[in-house]
Write an enzyme that holds these catalytic residues in place. Structure first.
Site, PDB file in Angstrom:
ATOM      1  N   ASP A 134       8.178   4.266   0.741  1.00 50.04           N
ATOM      2  CA  ASP A 134       8.990   4.855  -0.335  1.00 50.04           C
ATOM      3  C   ASP A 134      10.337   5.270   0.253  1.00 50.04           C
ATOM      4  O   ASP A 134      10.384   6.057   1.211  1.00 50.04           O
ATOM      5  CB  ASP A 134       8.273   6.070  -0.923  1.00 50.04           C
ATOM      6  CG  ASP A 134       8.929   6.573  -2.202  1.00 50.04           C
ATOM      7  OD1 ASP A 134      10.138   6.316  -2.400  1.00 50.04           O
ATOM      8  OD2 ASP A 134       8.231   7.218  -3.010  1.00 50.04           O
TER       9      ASP A 134
ATOM     10  N   HIS B  66      12.258   3.737 -10.623  1.00 51.61           N
ATOM     11  CA  HIS B  66      12.105   3.797  -9.164  1.00 51.61           C
ATOM     12  C   HIS B  66      11.573   2.452  -8.661  1.00 51.61           C
ATOM     13  O   HIS B  66      11.030   1.642  -9.414  1.00 51.61           O
ATOM     14  CB  HIS B  66      11.141   4.913  -8.776  1.00 51.61           C
ATOM     15  CG  HIS B  66      11.169   5.266  -7.321  1.00 51.61           C
ATOM     16  ND1 HIS B  66      12.332   5.381  -6.593  1.00 51.61           N
ATOM     17  CD2 HIS B  66      10.144   5.530  -6.434  1.00 51.61           C
ATOM     18  CE1 HIS B  66      12.052   5.714  -5.354  1.00 51.61           C
ATOM     19  NE2 HIS B  66      10.726   5.815  -5.231  1.00 51.61           N
TER      20      HIS B  66
ATOM     21  N   CYS C 297      17.601   3.518  -4.430  1.00 51.44           N
ATOM     22  CA  CYS C 297      16.288   3.041  -3.978  1.00 51.44           C
ATOM     23  C   CYS C 297      16.222   1.514  -3.937  1.00 51.44           C
ATOM     24  O   CYS C 297      15.622   0.927  -3.025  1.00 51.44           O
ATOM     25  CB  CYS C 297      15.186   3.602  -4.870  1.00 51.44           C
ATOM     26  SG  CYS C 297      15.366   3.201  -6.622  1.00 51.44           S
TER      27      CYS C 297
END
Length: 596
Positions: A530, A509, A378
């Protein structure tokens, strides 16, 4: 003439009055001589047991000699041997003659030799104690020795066998000086010649001083003997204390060893648990040497082929594209979705009636995770989104000249280059100075380091605790609003700013903030990309008739962000060479700006 004396014959005593006969062993009186003989047979039939060492299996005379020679300390002549008589009688068939000697000793011997006799026997013996005499004692001992020798001749025993006592017991040892003799006769001679003074019993009318042992009550006739005796007590006491100290020291050593063993096991268990936790964290953050992007991508595609979800030809095509992308260091664009900012502008301008105002960042592309970086990529994907916006902004054209959006292995290489330049040595050490070929996670610090090495001016702001009810962070929303709304001119509903998107990091995250909207009820919602959202969902926002439900994946209200801590990386311009050098030096001790 009237006789007052007492005669002793055949193991019993009587006066001139023939009707009263007294047993010399137990003191019992009978009225006739046949009754006395029958009484003495009871004595001979009972088993004789030594009261000091429990010796048995010998007759009464032999027991008396055993006690006198082996236990003379406990059996002094004046207290124990009061009477010794010899008696001879014939049995019923008159063929054998047995010689019996009766010796009267203290109450312990009587209990051992005739336990079934009356209790008044001891009292009778004590009454007759005034008749004892040492000459009588010595004479009877001599007669007893003669009796033993005659018994040896009658039984045909050889001289080599020796006496009964010599063959039954080990060589006797002198209790006074410790000397060992070969037989009891020699020991008796030794004691009478060397220790005669210790064996002599004091006369009753003698005024010889007596000394009592203060520790055991033993009576001594000589002060020096008493002193030696007491010294033995003290030596024994010191020895026992020494043994107690040794035992105590041994117990302490044992307890210490047990404690050390317990500590060793505890430390070993703690070390094992720490190692397991460390390995777990290594796996979680991609530092377990299980391969990087390339390895994971190939493995997942092979799984898809094995499951029949991917044709082998497609596998080889994707593999070739991936290897080419890694070789040139540019992302292949297979996870990119472009045009979303423009679509959002149209939606807010024409459809969103519940929104009072919205601020959007510069144009930015969305990148989502692929098979190669699923679960750990991520941070890299958010950097691609941020860089895609900076590459479209002319302000950053000079510092990013000739660049394209890099692939993940290339981003790892660029961060390693920044570490080699001297940026963030602490962070480099935590990641073992290596990212290529790993699945290591990156966060706000690595994004800041990489942008700074590219001369992009940015800063990290740390929202280290909640500032609202239920663990919310309203100050974070206010800061984002101030960041984007500073360029508002007039009163337009949709403001397309020149501000790049913001990198948002929380535990586990990271995401990218591409704008903020203010509703008519004055509540704020962040607009967030996201990297975990796949392209098929993001492409729904590209339709002409965007539904409000499609924006749910973008909108995040204050109640949706409840992590304990948040960090953001906000881009603010371009660094000069001097500013870049200053920031490199400052990154030796890296600190983030904390709000509030």
């Amino acid at each position: 003439m009237r006789y007052c004396g007492v005669l002793s014959t055949a193991g019993f005593s009587f006066g001139l009055c023939p009707t009263m006969l007294s047993c010399d062993i137990c003191g019992e009186t009978v009225t006739s001589e046949p009754d006395m003989k029958a009484h003495l047979i009871i004595h001979m039939e009972n088993e004789v047991i030594c009261p000091f060492c429990k010796l048995s299996g010998i007759n009464y005379d032999e027991m008396c000699f055993h006690i006198e020679t082996a236990h003379f300390e406990q059996n002094t002549p004046e207290r124990n041997f009061e009477k010794l008589n010899a008696v001879q009688y014939e049995n019923s068939d008159s063929k054998t003659t047995t010689v019996q000697s009766t010796v009267e000793v203290n109450s312990s011997i009587h209990l051992a030799c005739a336990s079934n006799f009356p209790k008044n026997a001891t009292q009778s013996l004590a009454t007759d104690g005034n008749l004892k005499h040492e000459a009588f004692y010595t004479e009877n001992i001599t007669e007893f020795k003669k009796y033993l020798k005659s018994k040896e001749k009658q039984s045909g025993l050889s001289e080599v066998q020796g006496s009964m006592y010599e063959t039954t017991y080990s060589p006797p040892e002198c209790p006074f000086c410790g000397k060992i003799e070969e037989c009891s006769q020699e020991m008796e001679t030794h004691m009478k010649t060397k220790h005669a003074s210790l064996l002599e019993a004091p006369l009753e009318d003698c005024h010889q001083p007596l000394y009592d042992c203060p520790m055991c009550g033993l009576v001594c006739t000589n002060y020096h003997i008493l002193q030696e005796h007491v010294d033995l007590h003290l030596e024994e006491s010191c020895f026992q204390q020494g043994m107690d100290k040794i035992q105590c020291s041994s117990d302490r050593e044992l307890a210490h060893q047990l404690q050390q063993e317990e500590d060793r096991k505890r430390k070993s268990e703690e070390s094992r648990q720490e190692q397991e936790e460390f390995q777990k964290l290594q796996r979680q953050y991609g530092l377990d040497n299980s391969g990087g992007y390339k390895h994971q991508q190939l493995r997942h595609m092979e799984i898809e082929v094995n499951r029949g979800r991917m044709h082998p030809s497609e596998f080889h095509s994707r593999k070739a594209d991936m290897l080419e992308s890694i070789a040139i260091g540019i992302d292949d664009g297979k996870t990119k979705t472009s045009g979303i900012i423009e679509a959002l502008h149209r939606y807010y301008q024409n459809t969103a009636t519940d929104v009072r105002c919205v601020w959007l960042s510069t144009v930015v592309d969305h990148f989502h995770s692929s098979f190669g970086d699923k679960g750990w990529g991520c941070g890299y994907r958010n950097f691609q989104m941020l860089l895609s916006s900076l590459l479209k902004n002319d302000v950053y054209g000079d510092c990013l000249k000739g660049m394209s959006v890099p692939c993940i292995p290339k981003i790892q290489s660029m961060i390693e280059d920044a570490w080699n330049e001297g940026f963030d040595p602490q962070g480099a050490s935590q990641l073992n100075n290596k990212l290529q070929g790993t699945k290591a996670w990156i966060g706000a610090c690595e994004i800041y380091t990489l942008l700074t090495s590219l001369k992009v001016k940015c800063r990290i702001i740390d929202f280290h605790k909640s500032t609202g009810p239920s663990g919310t962070h309203p100050r974070l929303f206010e800061w984002i609003l101030n960041y984007y709304s500073s360029e508002r001119e007039g009163n337009p509903k949709v403001v397309c700013t020149s501000k790049p998107p913001i990198y948002l990091q929380h535990q586990g995250h990271s995401r990218t903030i591409i704008g903020i909207e203010e509703r008519k009820n004055r509540t704020l919602c962040l607009l967030i990309f996201d990297p975990g959202c796949p392209s098929r969902e993001m492409q729904k926002l590209l339709r002409q008739d965007i539904e409000a439900s499609s924006l749910r994946q973008l909108r995040k209200s204050v109640g949706n962000l409840k992590h304990k801590q948040y960090q953001i990386v906000a881009v603010e311009g371009v660094l000069s060479p001097e500013e870049k050098l200053a920031r490199k030096q400052a990154s030796q001790v890296f600190t983030a700006e904390k709000i509030p």
